[in-house]
Design a protein around this motif. Structure first.
Motif, PDB file in Angstrom:
ATOM      1  N   TYR A 176      48.511  32.096   7.133  1.00 55.16           N
ATOM      2  CA  TYR A 176      49.334  30.901   7.301  1.00 55.16           C
ATOM      3  C   TYR A 176      48.836  29.686   6.525  1.00 55.16           C
ATOM      4  O   TYR A 176      49.540  29.137   5.675  1.00 55.16           O
ATOM      5  CB  TYR A 176      49.436  30.537   8.787  1.00 55.16           C
ATOM      6  N   LEU A 177      47.609  29.239   6.807  1.00 54.97           N
ATOM      7  CA  LEU A 177      47.206  27.913   6.364  1.00 54.97           C
ATOM      8  C   LEU A 177      47.093  27.807   4.843  1.00 54.97           C
ATOM      9  O   LEU A 177      47.656  26.892   4.227  1.00 54.97           O
ATOM     10  CB  LEU A 177      45.876  27.548   7.024  1.00 54.97           C
ATOM     11  N   LEU A 178      46.360  28.728   4.220  1.00 56.18           N
ATOM     12  CA  LEU A 178      46.234  28.664   2.761  1.00 56.18           C
ATOM     13  C   LEU A 178      47.573  28.887   2.057  1.00 56.18           C
ATOM     14  O   LEU A 178      47.903  28.144   1.123  1.00 56.18           O
ATOM     15  CB  LEU A 178      45.179  29.669   2.284  1.00 56.18           C
ATOM     16  N   PRO A 179      48.361  29.890   2.479  1.00 60.05           N
ATOM     17  CA  PRO A 179      49.686  30.031   1.837  1.00 60.05           C
ATOM     18  C   PRO A 179      50.564  28.793   2.002  1.00 60.05           C
ATOM     19  O   PRO A 179      51.271  28.401   1.078  1.00 60.05           O
ATOM     20  CB  PRO A 179      50.292  31.243   2.562  1.00 60.05           C
ATOM     21  N   ARG A 180      50.501  28.165   3.169  1.00 64.61           N
ATOM     22  CA  ARG A 180      51.340  26.986   3.399  1.00 64.61           C
ATOM     23  C   ARG A 180      50.908  25.833   2.499  1.00 64.61           C
ATOM     24  O   ARG A 180      51.739  25.094   1.954  1.00 64.61           O
ATOM     25  CB  ARG A 180      51.260  26.589   4.877  1.00 64.61           C
ATOM     26  N   LEU A 181      49.606  25.679   2.282  1.00 61.91           N
ATOM     27  CA  LEU A 181      49.128  24.612   1.404  1.00 61.91           C
ATOM     28  C   LEU A 181      49.418  24.915  -0.058  1.00 61.91           C
ATOM     29  O   LEU A 181      49.705  24.005  -0.842  1.00 61.91           O
ATOM     30  CB  LEU A 181      47.622  24.415   1.601  1.00 61.91           C
ATOM     31  N   ARG A 182      49.318  26.187  -0.450  1.00 63.33           N
ATOM     32  CA  ARG A 182      49.585  26.538  -1.846  1.00 63.33           C
ATOM     33  C   ARG A 182      51.063  26.416  -2.183  1.00 63.33           C
ATOM     34  O   ARG A 182      51.427  26.238  -3.350  1.00 63.33           O
ATOM     35  CB  ARG A 182      49.114  27.972  -2.103  1.00 63.33           C
ATOM     36  N   ALA A 183      51.897  26.558  -1.171  1.00 61.93           N
ATOM     37  CA  ALA A 183      53.349  26.477  -1.403  1.00 61.93           C
ATOM     38  C   ALA A 183      53.960  25.690  -0.244  1.00 61.93           C
ATOM     39  O   ALA A 183      54.619  26.258   0.638  1.00 61.93           O
ATOM     40  CB  ALA A 183      53.950  27.878  -1.495  1.00 61.93           C
ATOM     41  N   HIS A 184      53.725  24.384  -0.243  1.00 60.75           N
ATOM     42  CA  HIS A 184      54.161  23.567   0.888  1.00 60.75           C
ATOM     43  C   HIS A 184      55.670  23.445   0.983  1.00 60.75           C
ATOM     44  O   HIS A 184      56.198  23.038   2.011  1.00 60.75           O
ATOM     45  CB  HIS A 184      53.525  22.175   0.805  1.00 60.75           C
ATOM     46  N   SER A 185      56.385  23.816  -0.106  1.00 62.43           N
ATOM     47  CA  SER A 185      57.852  23.752  -0.056  1.00 62.43           C
ATOM     48  C   SER A 185      58.483  25.094   0.307  1.00 62.43           C
ATOM     49  O   SER A 185      59.695  25.255   0.212  1.00 62.43           O
ATOM     50  CB  SER A 185      58.392  23.295  -1.411  1.00 62.43           C
ATOM     51  N   ALA A 186      57.651  26.062   0.723  1.00 59.51           N
ATOM     52  CA  ALA A 186      58.178  27.379   1.095  1.00 59.51           C
ATOM     53  C   ALA A 186      59.086  27.266   2.318  1.00 59.51           C
ATOM     54  O   ALA A 186      59.014  26.292   3.076  1.00 59.51           O
ATOM     55  CB  ALA A 186      57.016  28.327   1.389  1.00 59.51           C
ATOM     56  N   PRO A 187      59.965  28.254   2.537  1.00 57.57           N
ATOM     57  CA  PRO A 187      60.852  28.218   3.706  1.00 57.57           C
ATOM     58  C   PRO A 187      60.065  28.114   5.012  1.00 57.57           C
ATOM     59  O   PRO A 187      58.937  28.598   5.120  1.00 57.57           O
ATOM     60  CB  PRO A 187      61.605  29.552   3.613  1.00 57.57           C
TER      61      PRO A 187
END
Length: 628
Positions: free
Chosen positions: A64-75
């Motif tokens: 969750y956390l790293l993917p969300r930061l790497r792609a903060h505009s993700a769905p």
């Protein structure tokens, strides 16, 4: 684990420029590296829970956390979770207005969670950006065997919003329960489904308390509520307030008959309207994602600090176990030194062989008649009886071997008992024969004793070669003088005091006089000290080798490398980066009058008696009508 508040949270979240995330992302990646490398091998107090916390922290960073930061505009990922039979899949199907594929494909196996997304959002989920440990399969693919994430495109969902139907949180399959927990931890938003009959069950509330602790955004759906069962809703609302979820929306789905496997539109209208508003509002989605992400960062900081303390406990346990071993074998070395210094070895067989060697009268009487007379006696004595010395040497070797073997056995027993009394040590003893000295020790003891005796003879040779007038005596009596030096080494504290002590019928006195007659007082003192030092070195080497049978178990585990300091340093970096990022946020402007943004304000309760939403909201979610 209890998690302290690491730093204050800003009142508003808002939107950020992409570059602002970089320092926080860097700090979290370094934190992950520290956690992965964190050794927790020893059975310290609560270590199983600590290991689980470390694994959970790493999983949440990865999922969750790293993917969300790497792609903060993700769905925005909405995970639908709940207990067995709560109606999660039925709710998802009903919100979409259709079963996403043929019966059985939505949930072909209990280990295959289903993620429904807009077709244009496919690339956000087809890679390992989120939940990298799960293999991807399509909705048309046959059921797999391992852990899979089944991707189902659906144009009925708004772009920017995805629904994930998770396994049961109380599944009889341990792996399913674990997977459900992983999926909920990877969510931007929880949609938690329970029933009127099971809303107070312990398992759901354990997870919901974790969500509240992390300040994860959540909404609850209570399913199968009979008409007139207001007490259930009121009680659930009280529980939510008590557990820190008072601001979370609460939706009520009445008990009703399914139509073609789906709930009627009015039954899910409130959930539909709420998701529709969320899906249509990019700012609201960003706000939810930021709020959940902030909570996860804060929770991770608390977890990491406790893990740093656990690392310190591992290091302390390693040091404690090593000290037990060091103490046992240091005492053994001290015992050997005491026994080989107080004359105890010069009794029994050694004394008998010595008396055979020196005789009982003539040589000893010559000691009293002066050094010159003694030197004359030595010449004839050593020329006439050189072959008897090996008997004394052998007796000394046997006595020293027995002392060393007993000391090694005693040390092993003490170290083993100390480890057995310590949970961290006891866990390492299984299947190992450590309570006694090693089986091959006798051969090593023999080698070290013979090596020391060779050292002593070498010292005598070196001393004789450097002195004029003694070579003729050494040529006849090097073995005898060497044995005399061994005797003297066992009968004194190294010749430092020069005090003559009568031990075992004058054995030490005679040995000292023999050596002094050849080398002089100072040389004898120096030779005795060096002989003792060489013995001590060999004894230490022998016992150290035995001790490594214990310490080698610790070396293999690497707990000595555990150190909470570096982990705390990177946690401080995470805190600093998070504070800086939050300081850069611009407040989200308030919505228009009458617009209730999702997850804001007091808890929302909607039941079947509420006014039916305008068809535009429902149709917009289902993609059948254009927004009004």
């Amino acid at each position: 684990m209890s998690v302290p508040e690491p730093y204050p949270r800003p009142a508003a979240s808002g939107r950020l420029e992409a570059a602002v995330h970089v320092p926080l992302l860097d700090a979290l990646e370094r934190l992950r590296s520290r956690l992965v490398a964190l050794p927790l091998p020893l059975r310290t107090s609560g270590v199983d829970a600590v290991r689980a916390e470390r694994d959970a922290a790493i999983a949440q960073l990865d999922d969750y956390l790293l993917p969300r930061l790497r792609a903060h505009s993700a769905p925005l990922l909405v995970v639908v979770g709940g207990s067995t039979g709560a109606g999660k899949s039925t709710l998802v199907n009903s919100l979409l207005g259709e079963v996403v594929s043929a019966p059985g494909v939505l949930r072909p196996t209990t280990r295959s969670p289903v993620l429904v997304h807009h077709p244009l959002d496919a690339r956000w989920f087809s890679t390992d950006r989120v939940l990298p440990a799960l293999a991807r399969t399509s909705s048309a693919a046959p059921a797999g065997v391992g852990r899979e994430l089944r991707l189902v495109p659906s144009a009925t969902l708004p772009q920017g919003l995805a629904l994930l139907d998770a396994p049961d949180i109380d599944s009889v399959d341990v792996a399913n329960r674990a997977l459900a927990g992983e999926l909920l931890a990877a969510a931007d938003l929880w949609l938690f489904v329970t029933t009127a009959a099971r809303y107070a069950d312990a398992v759901p509330w354990e997870l919901l308390r974790g969500a509240a602790r992390r300040r994860a955004r959540a909404a609850l759906v209570v399913d199968r509520v009979d008409r007139g069962a207001e007490a259930v809703v009121d009680d659930l609302r009280r529980m939510m307030g008590r557990e820190g979820l008072g601001d979370s929306p609460l939706f009520v789905v009445p008990e009703t008959v399914l139509v073609d496997g789906l709930l009627p539109e009015p039954a899910v209208a409130a959930v539909s309207r709420w998701l529709t508003d969320l899906g249509a509002d990019a700012a609201a989605r960003a706000d939810v994602a930021l709020a959940t992400r902030d909570g996860v960062v804060d929770d991770l900081v608390g977890r990491a600090r406790e893990l740093a303390a656990a690392a310190d406990a591992q290091r302390e346990a390693d040091a404690r176990l090593r000290e037990r071993v060091r103490s046992a074998y240091a005492d053994a070395a001290a015992h050997v030194r005491a026994v080989t210094s107080d004359g105890a070895l010069l009794r029994g067989e050694v004394l008998a062989r010595w008396q055979d060697f020196v005789g009982t009268g003539d040589l000893f009487r010559s000691v009293e008649q002066g050094v010159g007379r003694l030197r004359d006696s030595l010449t004839g004595f050593f020329r006439g009886r050189p072959a008897v010395a090996p008997g004394v040497e052998t007796a000394l070797a046997h006595g020293l071997q027995a002392v060393l073997l007993d000391a090694a056995d005693e040390a092993a027993g003490r170290a083993h008992a100390a480890w057995r009394a310590d949970p961290a040590g006891a866990a390492l003893l299984g299947g190992l024969e450590l309570s006694r000295a090693s089986r091959g020790l006798r051969d090593e003891v023999d080698r070290q004793v013979r090596g020391w005796q060779a050292d002593v003879l070498g010292l005598v040779r070196e001393q004789g070669a450097g002195r004029r007038g003694t070579a003729r005596y050494l040529s006849f009596g090097v073995n005898a003088l060497g044995v005399s030096l061994m005797v003297l080494a066992f009968a004194s504290t190294g010749g430092l005091t020069g005090v003559e002590v009568g031990i075992a019928g004058g054995t030490a006195v005679l040995a000292q006089k023999l050596l002094e007659a050849v080398f002089g007082d100072d040389a004898v003192r120096r030779l005795t000290v060096e002989a003792r030092e060489r013995l001590d070195v060999r004894v230490a080497s022998l016992l150290d080798g035995e001790a490594t049978r214990f310490t080698g178990q610790l070396d293999a585990l690497g707990a000595m490398q555990a150190d909470g300091g570096p982990l705390r340093e990177v946690v401080d970096d995470v805190v600093a980066a998070a504070l800086a990022e939050r300081a850069h946020r611009s407040p989200v402007p308030p919505g228009p009058a009458g617009d209730s943004r999702p997850l804001r304000g007091a808890g929302t309760v909607v039941d079947e008696a509420a006014p039916r939403p305008r068809r535009g909201f429902w149709r917009r979610l289902l993609g059948r009508d254009a927004p009004a």
